[in-house]
Design a protein around this motif. Structure first.
Motif, PDB file in Angstrom:
ATOM      1  N   LYS A 207       3.489  -1.755  -9.779  1.00 18.64           N
ATOM      2  CA  LYS A 207       2.458  -0.222  -9.730  1.00 18.64           C
ATOM      3  C   LYS A 207       3.261   1.100  -8.874  1.00 18.64           C
ATOM      4  CE  LYS A 207      -1.698  -2.871  -7.458  1.00 18.64           C
ATOM      5  NZ  LYS A 207      -1.829  -3.235  -6.337  1.00 18.64           N
ATOM      6  N   THR A 208       4.700   0.515  -8.860  1.00 19.12           N
ATOM      7  CA  THR A 208       5.732   1.407  -8.427  1.00 19.12           C
ATOM      8  C   THR A 208       6.484   2.432  -9.340  1.00 19.12           C
ATOM      9  OG1 THR A 208       6.355   0.402  -6.756  1.00 19.12           O
ATOM     10  CG2 THR A 208       7.739   2.340  -6.660  1.00 19.12           C
ATOM     11  N   ARG A 209       5.890   3.952  -9.398  1.00 25.62           N
ATOM     12  CA  ARG A 209       6.328   4.539 -11.144  1.00 25.62           C
ATOM     13  C   ARG A 209       7.757   4.669 -10.246  1.00 25.62           C
ATOM     14  NH1 ARG A 209       1.622   8.267 -12.150  1.00 25.62           N
ATOM     15  NH2 ARG A 209       1.525   8.859  -9.911  1.00 25.62           N
ATOM     16  N   VAL A 210       8.495   4.169 -11.921  1.00 22.63           N
ATOM     17  CA  VAL A 210       9.742   4.539 -11.627  1.00 22.63           C
ATOM     18  C   VAL A 210      10.523   6.161 -12.895  1.00 22.63           C
ATOM     19  CG1 VAL A 210      11.937   3.886 -11.506  1.00 22.63           C
ATOM     20  CG2 VAL A 210      10.578   1.985 -10.574  1.00 22.63           C
ATOM     21  N   LEU A 211      11.630   6.486 -12.726  1.00 23.11           N
ATOM     22  CA  LEU A 211      10.849   7.886 -12.919  1.00 23.11           C
ATOM     23  C   LEU A 211      12.770   8.236 -13.009  1.00 23.11           C
ATOM     24  CD1 LEU A 211       9.447  11.331 -11.399  1.00 23.11           C
ATOM     25  CD2 LEU A 211       8.280   8.957 -12.363  1.00 23.11           C
ATOM     26  N   TYR A 212      12.929   8.611 -14.723  1.00 22.56           N
ATOM     27  CA  TYR A 212      14.505   8.970 -15.104  1.00 22.56           C
ATOM     28  C   TYR A 212      14.310  10.211 -15.189  1.00 22.56           C
ATOM     29  CZ  TYR A 212      18.531  10.606 -17.484  1.00 22.56           C
ATOM     30  OH  TYR A 212      19.580  10.872 -17.885  1.00 22.56           O
ATOM     31  N   GLY A 213      15.638  10.789 -14.127  1.00 26.04           N
ATOM     32  CA  GLY A 213      15.843  11.963 -14.095  1.00 26.04           C
ATOM     33  C   GLY A 213      17.387  12.414 -14.168  1.00 26.04           C
ATOM     34  N   GLY A 214      17.892  13.358 -15.056  1.00 27.52           N
ATOM     35  CA  GLY A 214      19.428  14.219 -15.675  1.00 27.52           C
ATOM     36  C   GLY A 214      18.829  14.368 -16.576  1.00 27.52           C
ATOM     37  N   SER A 215      18.930  15.784 -16.908  1.00 29.19           N
ATOM     38  CA  SER A 215      19.031  16.627 -18.862  1.00 29.19           C
ATOM     39  C   SER A 215      17.670  16.422 -19.350  1.00 29.19           C
ATOM     40  CB  SER A 215      20.414  16.636 -18.915  1.00 29.19           C
ATOM     41  OG  SER A 215      21.145  17.268 -17.780  1.00 29.19           O
ATOM     42  N   VAL A 216      16.101  15.893 -18.358  1.00 31.15           N
ATOM     43  CA  VAL A 216      15.128  15.735 -19.754  1.00 31.15           C
ATOM     44  C   VAL A 216      14.940  16.560 -21.001  1.00 31.15           C
ATOM     45  CG1 VAL A 216      12.826  14.597 -20.286  1.00 31.15           C
ATOM     46  CG2 VAL A 216      15.355  13.627 -18.428  1.00 31.15           C
TER      47      VAL A 216
ATOM     48  N   ASP B 299       0.944  -1.397   0.006  1.00 21.96           N
ATOM     49  CA  ASP B 299       0.578   0.292  -0.393  1.00 21.96           C
ATOM     50  C   ASP B 299       0.903   1.141   0.328  1.00 21.96           C
ATOM     51  OD1 ASP B 299      -2.008  -1.454   0.278  1.00 21.96           O
ATOM     52  OD2 ASP B 299      -2.728  -1.314   1.878  1.00 21.96           O
ATOM     53  N   ASP B 300       1.605   1.263   1.045  1.00 22.25           N
ATOM     54  CA  ASP B 300       2.537   2.253   1.105  1.00 22.25           C
ATOM     55  C   ASP B 300       3.602   2.827  -0.211  1.00 22.25           C
ATOM     56  OD1 ASP B 300       2.359   3.239   3.522  1.00 22.25           O
ATOM     57  OD2 ASP B 300       3.941   2.130   4.882  1.00 22.25           O
ATOM     58  N   LEU B 301       4.049   1.788  -1.083  1.00 22.05           N
ATOM     59  CA  LEU B 301       4.912   1.960  -2.134  1.00 22.05           C
ATOM     60  C   LEU B 301       3.742   2.005  -3.089  1.00 22.05           C
ATOM     61  CD1 LEU B 301       6.871  -1.811  -1.529  1.00 22.05           C
ATOM     62  CD2 LEU B 301       7.733   0.595  -2.085  1.00 22.05           C
ATOM     63  N   SER B 302       2.678   1.722  -3.640  1.00 23.12           N
ATOM     64  CA  SER B 302       1.991   2.598  -3.983  1.00 23.12           C
ATOM     65  C   SER B 302       1.947   3.674  -4.516  1.00 23.12           C
ATOM     66  CB  SER B 302       0.233   1.990  -4.430  1.00 23.12           C
ATOM     67  OG  SER B 302      -0.710   1.937  -3.053  1.00 23.12           O
ATOM     68  N   ARG B 303       2.240   4.648  -3.091  1.00 20.97           N
ATOM     69  CA  ARG B 303       2.365   5.751  -3.133  1.00 20.97           C
ATOM     70  C   ARG B 303       3.836   6.449  -3.421  1.00 20.97           C
ATOM     71  NH1 ARG B 303      -0.166   8.076   0.978  1.00 20.97           N
ATOM     72  NH2 ARG B 303       0.709   6.642   2.306  1.00 20.97           N
ATOM     73  N   VAL B 304       4.567   5.904  -3.431  1.00 17.03           N
ATOM     74  CA  VAL B 304       6.111   6.085  -3.982  1.00 17.03           C
ATOM     75  C   VAL B 304       6.732   5.924  -4.956  1.00 17.03           C
ATOM     76  CG1 VAL B 304       8.686   5.335  -3.146  1.00 17.03           C
ATOM     77  CG2 VAL B 304       6.884   4.797  -1.384  1.00 17.03           C
ATOM     78  N   THR B 305       7.412   7.484  -5.908  1.00 18.43           N
ATOM     79  CA  THR B 305       7.298   7.191  -6.258  1.00 18.43           C
ATOM     80  C   THR B 305       9.018   6.979  -6.324  1.00 18.43           C
ATOM     81  OG1 THR B 305       6.116   8.919  -7.906  1.00 18.43           O
ATOM     82  CG2 THR B 305       7.620   8.573  -8.737  1.00 18.43           C
ATOM     83  N   VAL B 306      10.200   6.260  -7.335  1.00 19.77           N
ATOM     84  CA  VAL B 306      11.356   6.296  -7.098  1.00 19.77           C
ATOM     85  C   VAL B 306      11.637   7.015  -8.347  1.00 19.77           C
ATOM     86  CG1 VAL B 306      13.928   5.009  -7.532  1.00 19.77           C
ATOM     87  CG2 VAL B 306      11.410   4.229  -5.826  1.00 19.77           C
ATOM     88  N   ALA B 307      12.745   7.693  -8.508  1.00 18.75           N
ATOM     89  CA  ALA B 307      13.497   8.864  -9.395  1.00 18.75           C
ATOM     90  C   ALA B 307      14.712   8.622  -9.546  1.00 18.75           C
ATOM     91  CB  ALA B 307      13.539  10.460  -8.852  1.00 18.75           C
ATOM     92  N   TYR B 308      15.360   7.561 -10.520  1.00 19.71           N
ATOM     93  CA  TYR B 308      16.795   7.602 -10.931  1.00 19.71           C
ATOM     94  C   TYR B 308      17.250   8.021 -11.533  1.00 19.71           C
ATOM     95  CZ  TYR B 308      20.853   5.734 -13.100  1.00 19.71           C
ATOM     96  OH  TYR B 308      22.111   5.519 -13.326  1.00 19.71           O
ATOM     97  N   GLU B 309      18.420   9.033 -10.771  1.00 19.63           N
ATOM     98  CA  GLU B 309      18.922  10.377 -11.374  1.00 19.63           C
ATOM     99  C   GLU B 309      20.736  10.420 -11.491  1.00 19.63           C
ATOM    100  OE1 GLU B 309      16.415  13.399 -11.229  1.00 19.63           O
ATOM    101  OE2 GLU B 309      17.504  14.116  -9.750  1.00 19.63           O
TER     102      GLU B 309
END
Ligand code: PEP
Length: 256
Positions: free
Chosen positions: A207-216, A159-169
């Protein structure tokens, strides 16, 4: 396969005065009015939050802060609590951005405490992980990022993880104009998802969203989103101009 709604979050860092934030919000709201099927957030300096809350109220654009403290209240001069950013209109909060880890000295322990407290408060944490250039060149990016994710998210349930987003930067790609290749970004985003699966099961990881970041930017968002495990982007420089940021999101929507 779970279909995850793409998520594009802007990180203004230490930029914009209140008047500039208000002008941005008015222009950006108009430019993104027709957009559907994407979650959009603006993570602004604390001083701009209430102005943005008033401008964005009732609309789909989420407001986020860029940090919060790991205690609820008390004698912590200069810090800001989860309740305070909620009160200022935030639904999300960036936790453990590499600039805070590298410059301010945030640790995996404080990142973990903040993530838990944000979730308890009903906020959506955007937890940042990523390696330095030295770590990448030593071919230690995989264990480094895996350890960061494990330490930040250990003990959280589905449940908690469904509200977490991880951004790989990757730190070497932030604000440098140097983007990870889509294949490199995908490799580490898949690793992030695999690590979450190890902690809380495959269903939670899906269900967890994983983003990329870095000069996007508008020019590279489509390629990044076409990879499979990248569900969106955390965008610094290219989120400061309303037209540029709206164009980036428009191109993301075409890509998904
Ligand atoms: C960031 O601030 O998280 C970031 C990725 O910055 P930029 O897009 O400017 O590289």
């Amino acid at each position: 396969m779970v279909k995850r709604v793409p998520f594009i979050a802007g990180n203004w860092k230490m930029n914009k005065l209140t008047g500039e934030a208000q002008a941005f919000a008015r222009e950006f709201k108009a430019l993104t009015r027709e957009f559907a099927g994407v979650d959009i957030a603006i993570c602004a300096p604390f001083t701009c939050l209430t102005v943005l809350r008033d401008e964005l109220q009732g609309g789909p654009i989420l407001l986020g802060a860029q940090n919060m403290f790991y205690e609820q209240s008390g004698a912590y001069t200069g810090e800001i609590s989860p309740a305070m950013i909620l009160d200022a209109g935030c639904a999300a909060v960036i936790i453990g951005h590499s600039e805070r880890r590298e410059i301010i000295g945030e640790t995996d322990e404080t990142v973990a405490r903040k993530t838990r407290l944000a979730l308890e408060a009903g906020l959506r944490p955007i937890v940042c992980v990523g390696e330095t250039l030295a770590v990448r060149e030593e071919k230690r990016a995989v264990p480094h990022v895996r350890a960061q994710v494990e330490k930040a998210l250990a003990g959280l349930g589905p449940d908690d993880l469904s509200r977490v987003t991880v951004a790989y930067e990757p730190i070497w790609a932030i604000g440098t104009g140097r983007t990870a290749t889509a294949a490199d970004a995908q490799e580490i985003c898949a690793l992030v998802r695999g690590t979450i699966a190890g902690l809380a099961g495959a269903a939670a990881a899906e269900k967890t969203r994983v983003l990329y970041g870095g000069s996007v930017k508008a020019d590279n968002i489509a390629e990044l989103l076409g990879t499979g495990d990248i569900d969106g982007a955390l965008v610094g420089g290219a989120s400061l101009n309303a037209a540029d940021f709206a164009e980036l999101i428009r191109r993301a929507l075409v890509a998904v």
